[in-house]
Design a protein around this motif. Structure first.
Motif, PDB file in Angstrom:
ATOM      1  N   ARG A 177      64.447 -83.501  62.282  1.00  0.00           N
ATOM      2  CA  ARG A 177      63.255 -84.281  61.943  1.00  0.00           C
ATOM      3  C   ARG A 177      63.519 -85.779  62.040  1.00  0.00           C
ATOM      4  O   ARG A 177      62.657 -86.541  62.479  1.00  0.00           O
ATOM      5  CB  ARG A 177      62.772 -83.932  60.536  1.00  0.00           C
ATOM      6  CG  ARG A 177      61.454 -84.622  60.162  1.00  0.00           C
ATOM      7  CD  ARG A 177      61.008 -84.216  58.768  1.00  0.00           C
ATOM      8  NE  ARG A 177      59.674 -84.716  58.487  1.00  0.00           N
ATOM      9  CZ  ARG A 177      59.414 -85.932  57.984  1.00  0.00           C
ATOM     10  NH1 ARG A 177      60.420 -86.761  57.754  1.00  0.00           N
ATOM     11  NH2 ARG A 177      58.170 -86.304  57.750  1.00  0.00           N
ATOM     12  N   ASN A 180      63.312 -86.565  65.752  1.00  0.00           N
ATOM     13  CA  ASN A 180      62.039 -86.331  66.430  1.00  0.00           C
ATOM     14  C   ASN A 180      60.822 -86.868  65.687  1.00  0.00           C
ATOM     15  O   ASN A 180      59.714 -86.855  66.233  1.00  0.00           O
ATOM     16  CB  ASN A 180      61.869 -84.832  66.687  1.00  0.00           C
ATOM     17  CG  ASN A 180      62.873 -84.319  67.701  1.00  0.00           C
ATOM     18  OD1 ASN A 180      62.721 -84.489  68.893  1.00  0.00           O
ATOM     19  ND2 ASN A 180      63.943 -83.699  67.202  1.00  0.00           N
ATOM     20  N   ASP A 182      57.925 -87.595  62.435  1.00  0.00           N
ATOM     21  CA  ASP A 182      57.045 -86.893  61.503  1.00  0.00           C
ATOM     22  C   ASP A 182      56.302 -85.726  62.121  1.00  0.00           C
ATOM     23  O   ASP A 182      55.664 -84.936  61.409  1.00  0.00           O
ATOM     24  CB  ASP A 182      56.018 -87.881  60.917  1.00  0.00           C
ATOM     25  CG  ASP A 182      56.681 -88.940  60.050  1.00  0.00           C
ATOM     26  OD1 ASP A 182      57.847 -88.726  59.667  1.00  0.00           O
ATOM     27  OD2 ASP A 182      56.039 -89.965  59.761  1.00  0.00           O
ATOM     28  N   SER A 183      56.333 -85.593  63.441  1.00  0.00           N
ATOM     29  CA  SER A 183      55.655 -84.463  64.077  1.00  0.00           C
ATOM     30  C   SER A 183      56.339 -83.143  63.744  1.00  0.00           C
ATOM     31  O   SER A 183      55.737 -82.069  63.894  1.00  0.00           O
ATOM     32  CB  SER A 183      55.612 -84.655  65.598  1.00  0.00           C
ATOM     33  OG  SER A 183      56.930 -84.696  66.137  1.00  0.00           O
ATOM     34  N   VAL A 184      57.579 -83.204  63.297  1.00  0.00           N
ATOM     35  CA  VAL A 184      58.320 -82.001  62.909  1.00  0.00           C
ATOM     36  C   VAL A 184      57.889 -81.575  61.510  1.00  0.00           C
ATOM     37  O   VAL A 184      57.949 -82.370  60.567  1.00  0.00           O
ATOM     38  CB  VAL A 184      59.840 -82.260  62.937  1.00  0.00           C
ATOM     39  CG1 VAL A 184      60.595 -81.045  62.408  1.00  0.00           C
ATOM     40  CG2 VAL A 184      60.296 -82.603  64.351  1.00  0.00           C
ATOM     41  N   ASP A 185      57.447 -80.341  61.378  1.00  0.00           N
ATOM     42  CA  ASP A 185      57.016 -79.812  60.083  1.00  0.00           C
ATOM     43  C   ASP A 185      58.240 -79.274  59.344  1.00  0.00           C
ATOM     44  O   ASP A 185      58.621 -78.112  59.507  1.00  0.00           O
ATOM     45  CB  ASP A 185      55.974 -78.702  60.289  1.00  0.00           C
ATOM     46  CG  ASP A 185      55.347 -78.239  58.981  1.00  0.00           C
ATOM     47  OD1 ASP A 185      55.913 -78.540  57.909  1.00  0.00           O
ATOM     48  OD2 ASP A 185      54.302 -77.562  59.036  1.00  0.00           O
TER      49      ASP A 185
END
Length: 208
Positions: A177, A180, A182-185
Motif C-alpha cells: 500500500r 501503490n 490509497d487505491s490499495v484497499d
C-alpha cells in the motif's frame, strides 16, 4: 487556589506541546526518512523552539523512538479478538484483521518508520530501531496468544510459524500500500490474509 490551576495548565500545555512535536516528527520523517529528520526541521514544522523539543526529548533518536511507541500503542489496541457475540471464530478473526488494517491506515508511522529503521544498518544502532524490534516481538507474542486461544491443540512450533507468517504477511501488505497508494484497499487485503491464516491453522489442527 491558583497554584493547582497553574500546575494543571502547565501539564496540559506540556502534553499539547509533546503531541505537536510528535505529529511534526511523523510528517518530517515520512517525507525525508530518518537521516533527513532533524530537531531544526521539527521545530520549524511544529512552531516550537528547539529548547522545547529538547525539554521533552534527549535527541532526535529519542524523538523517533517516541513516535514509534505512540503509534504502536494505537496499533496494539486494535489487536484484540472480538467477543463471541461478533460471530464465528473466523468472523471474529476477520473483524480483528480489519481493525488492525484501519489502525495502520489511520496511524501508519509505527510500521513505516520502524521498517525504515529495521532495514537500515548503522555502526551505532538507533534507539528507535531497538524500540521497533522490541514492539514487534510484543506483536508476535500477542498474535501467537490469539492463535493458541482459537486452536489450543496446536503444537507450539506451529503456533510460532503461523504468528511469524502473520506478521510477515502484514508487513508485505502494508509495504504494497505504501508503494501503490490509497487505491490499495488494505482492509480487504488484511481480511483475506486473516482467512488464509485461519484456514492454515485449522488444517494444521486437524492434521495434528
Amino acid at each position: 487556589m491558583t497554584g493547582p490551576q497553574t500546575a494543571r495548565r502547565k501539564r496540559a500545555n506540556g502534553v499539547e506541546s509533546r503531541r505537536r512535536i510528535l505529529d511534526a516528527t511523523v510528517e518530517i520523517a515520512g517525507e525525508r526518512g530518518y537521516e533527513g529528520t532533524s530537531i531544526a526541521a521539527v521545530s520549524a514544522k511544529c512552531g516550537l523552539p528547539a529548547s522545547s523539543i529538547y525539554w521533552h526529548f534527549k535527541d532526535k533518536d529519542d524523538l523517533i523512538a517516541a513516535v514509534i511507541e505512540r503509534s504502536f500503542e494505537t496499533w496494539l489496541a486494535a489487536v484484540e479478538l472480538p467477543g463471541e457475540e461478533a460471530g464465528t471464530p473466523l468472523e471474529r478473526v476477520t473483524l480483528m484483521a480489519a481493525n488492525v488494517a484501519r489502525s495502520l491506515v489511520a496511524a501508519p508511522d509505527f510500521l513505516r518508520l520502524g521498517l525504515m529503521l529495521a532495514l537500515e544498518r548503522r555502526p551505532t544502532e538507533p534507539r528507535g530501531r531497538a524500540v521497533f524490534l522490541q514492539v514487534r516481538e510484543i506483536s508476535h507474542r500477542r498474535i501467537a496468544e490469539l492463535i493458541t486461544t482459537l486452536f489450543p491443540a496446536l503444537p507450539e512450533d506451529d503456533v510460532r510459524t503461523l504468528a511469524t507468517y502473520a506478521v510477515a504477511g502484514a508487513d508485505g501488505l502494508f509495504v504494497h500500500r505504501e508503494v501503490n497508494g490509497d487505491s490499495v484497499d488494505l482492509v480487504a487485503l488484511f481480511e483475506l490474509h486473516a482467512r488464509f491464516l485461519y484456514d492454515a491453522a485449522d488444517r494444521l489442527a486437524v492434521r495434528g
